[in-house]
Design an enzyme around this catalytic site. Structure first.
Site, PDB file in Angstrom:
ATOM      1  N   SER A   1      -6.416 -14.529  37.755  1.00  9.95           N
ATOM      2  CA  SER A   1      -6.877 -15.631  36.747  1.00  9.95           C
ATOM      3  C   SER A   1      -8.183 -16.256  37.054  1.00  9.95           C
ATOM      4  CB  SER A   1      -5.830 -16.857  36.506  1.00  9.95           C
ATOM      5  OG  SER A   1      -5.606 -17.395  37.642  1.00  9.95           O
ATOM      6  N   GLU A   2      -8.463 -16.298  38.327  1.00  7.68           N
ATOM      7  CA  GLU A   2      -9.838 -16.760  38.763  1.00  7.68           C
ATOM      8  C   GLU A   2     -10.460 -16.318  39.991  1.00  7.68           C
ATOM      9  OE1 GLU A   2      -9.079 -20.161  35.596  1.00  7.68           O
ATOM     10  OE2 GLU A   2      -8.107 -19.971  37.579  1.00  7.68           O
ATOM     11  N   THR A   3     -11.348 -16.078  40.183  1.00  6.42           N
ATOM     12  CA  THR A   3     -12.047 -15.848  41.433  1.00  6.42           C
ATOM     13  C   THR A   3     -13.289 -16.842  41.610  1.00  6.42           C
ATOM     14  OG1 THR A   3     -11.779 -13.634  41.493  1.00  6.42           O
ATOM     15  CG2 THR A   3     -13.424 -14.162  43.021  1.00  6.42           C
TER      16      THR A   3
END
Length: 294
Positions: free
Chosen positions: A44-46
């Protein structure tokens, strides 16, 4: 090669919570390269760590960061903030403040490690607010696969303060489990100007249980720190907060098999939100190296 770490955030249990990739020493990466790496991880996020832009006080840990979903950059997001701060704090015992220079603004995070327990609490960088959602209860319910009778008494709102969400209260835990994007989803997203919907209901093991759907981006999110922060504005708009500090414990991700635990603290002065803090834990589950895209 770039060194990366995978953390599960808003949990102290591996393979629960919300996965996050942390990429170190990303100063030489372009925006396009960061986006490509985030798409490769497909989480979902980096979050990418670079050198700080602002002055660093003696003894301060301060870095600049950029946060990407597989599709676009985010000015702020909660679980990358918590996970990155826990990563930077390392194994240092006691309390320390880590400052992350995010696109939305500098975000201080207090990390406390006692024994085997670690807790990170950030201050929301943008004051939360609400806007009216010009849909009736039937339209709102249809958007999440339910009927008007399944909604709770709170009036739904578009919440603002970074990435916007629609916050909708449901009647009970069983209804939360039945919820899913329904036939009215596209209409709600068009009217609200966002395809991210945060559903919440009174919980048994916590004050609230929640789900967050964003089918055009990540599907369902097991823990959403930014939406948890914006819940403060939704609760205030529905008369649930009084002056002083109120703390809530929340669970999210249960229906995904990735149970997450979040804590929300809200300071209210003169009937207005003065400060919002979100806290949780994080645990490292992997590390490795990745080649920068050409």
């Amino acid at each position: 090669m770039l060194t990366y770490y995978i953390y599960d955030v808003f949990t102290d249990t591996p393979y629960a919570g919300n996965p996050l990739a942390v990429v170190e020493a990303a100063d030489d990466l372009s925006t396009a390269q960061m986006q490509a790496i985030a798409r490769e991880f497909n989480l979902s996020e980096t979050i990418f760590i670079t050198a700080p832009q602002g002055p660093v006080a003696e003894g301060e840990t301060r870095v600049a960061v950029r946060i990407f979903t597989p599709e676009h950059e985010m000015p702020f997001a909660g679980h990358p903030t918590v996970g990155c701060a826990v990563h930077l704090a390392g194994d240092v015992k006691g309390a320390q403040v880590i400052t992350l220079e995010e696109v939305a603004g500098p975000t201080p995070v207090q990390v406390t490690r006692e024994g085997g327990d670690v807790r990170a609490e950030f201050v929301a960088p943008i004051s939360p607010g609400v806007r009216d959602l010009p849909l009736d209860r039937d339209e709102i319910a249809q958007a999440v696969g339910l009927t008007a009778a399944d909604l709770g008494p709170h009036r739904a709102h578009i919440t603002t303060g970074g990435h916007p969400f629609v916050h909708i209260q449901l009647a009970d835990r069983a209804t939360l489990s039945r919820s899913a994007p329904g036939p009215g989803w596209a209409r709600l997203a068009e009217v609200a100007g966002t395809g991210s919907v945060y559903l919440y209901t009174p919980g048994e093991a916590a004050d609230f249980e929640a789900r967050m759907f964003s089918p055009g981006a990540i599907g369902e999110d097991p823990a959403t720190g930014s939406a948890t922060a914006l819940l403060s504005a939704q609760l205030l708009a529905n008369g649930e907060l009084s002056d002083g500090t109120t703390t809530f414990r929340l669970c999210q991700g249960r229906d995904m098999g990735r149970l997450s635990h979040l804590e929300l603290s809200v300071d209210v002065k003169g009937g207005q939100i003065d400060d919002v803090r979100v806290a949780g834990s994080a645990v490292q589950v992997a590390r490795g190296q990745i080649a920068p895209p050409a």
